[in-house]
Write an enzyme that holds these catalytic residues in place. Structure first.
Site, PDB file in Angstrom:
ATOM      1  N   HIS A  50       0.832  -1.205   0.000  1.00  0.00           N
ATOM      2  CA  HIS A  50       0.000   0.000   0.000  1.00  0.00           C
ATOM      3  C   HIS A  50       0.855   1.239   0.000  1.00  0.00           C
ATOM      4  O   HIS A  50       1.944   1.264   0.560  1.00  0.00           O
ATOM      5  CB  HIS A  50      -0.970   0.013   1.187  1.00  0.00           C
ATOM      6  CG  HIS A  50      -0.318  -0.236   2.511  1.00  0.00           C
ATOM      7  ND1 HIS A  50       0.037  -1.504   2.918  1.00  0.00           N
ATOM      8  CD2 HIS A  50       0.057   0.600   3.501  1.00  0.00           C
ATOM      9  CE1 HIS A  50       0.590  -1.441   4.115  1.00  0.00           C
ATOM     10  NE2 HIS A  50       0.632  -0.173   4.498  1.00  0.00           N
TER      11      HIS A  50
ATOM     12  N   HIS B  28       0.813   5.186   1.089  1.00  0.00           N
ATOM     13  CA  HIS B  28       0.133   6.192   1.899  1.00  0.00           C
ATOM     14  C   HIS B  28       0.183   7.532   1.168  1.00  0.00           C
ATOM     15  O   HIS B  28       1.265   7.983   0.769  1.00  0.00           O
ATOM     16  CB  HIS B  28       0.845   6.391   3.243  1.00  0.00           C
ATOM     17  CG  HIS B  28       0.854   5.200   4.155  1.00  0.00           C
ATOM     18  ND1 HIS B  28       0.038   5.104   5.263  1.00  0.00           N
ATOM     19  CD2 HIS B  28       1.596   4.066   4.144  1.00  0.00           C
ATOM     20  CE1 HIS B  28       0.297   3.953   5.895  1.00  0.00           C
ATOM     21  NE2 HIS B  28       1.232   3.312   5.247  1.00  0.00           N
TER      22      HIS B  28
END
Ligand code: AMP
Ligand code: ZN
Length: 109
Positions: free
Chosen positions: A99, A101
């Site tokens: 992922h 951010h």
């Protein structure tokens, strides 16, 4: 597979989704550290950047371009923002699904 982000992708658990296409989904971080804190993730379960392969090159680029689009949509692009990817335990990664951010607004991280 017991992956919390795969469950979000499959809509098995709720999330504040801000973007979705066939490859990527983005949603609000449940524990934000900035006024804008969105996680941009591939729908493909890749554990971390360390696990990405040459097959994922285009997907990795798309993640950044989606983050750029969300930053524009949320009107944080002019001021600037931070893109952060933690890799593995030593990098502080807690969720084992790659992922990115997107951090924006007034923050100090
Ligand atoms: P990292 O330390 O880079 O692995 O970041 C994991 C992030 O996922 C943290 O910022 C958490 O707050 C966030 N997070 C964990 N579970 C959820 C969830 N169910 N929905 C949204 N964000 C989550
Ligand atoms: Zn996953």
């Amino acid at each position: 597979m017991n992956c919390i982000f795969c469950k979000i992708i499959k809509k098995e658990i709720p999330a504040g989704i801000v973007f979705e296409n066939k490859d990527i989904i983005a949603f609000k971080d449940v524990n934000p550290i900035a006024p804008v804190h969105v996680l941009v993730i591939p729908k493909k379960h890749i554990i971390s950047v360390a696990d990405a392969s040459d097959d994922d090159v285009l997907l990795m680029g798309k993640l950044i371009m989606v983050a750029k689009k969300i930053a524009e949509d949320l009107k944080i692009s002019n001021k600037g923002y931070k893109l952060l990817v933690r890799v593995g335990k030593g990098g502080g990664q807690e969720v084992g699904h790659l992922h990115l951010h997107l951090l924006g607004g007034a923050y100090n991280v």
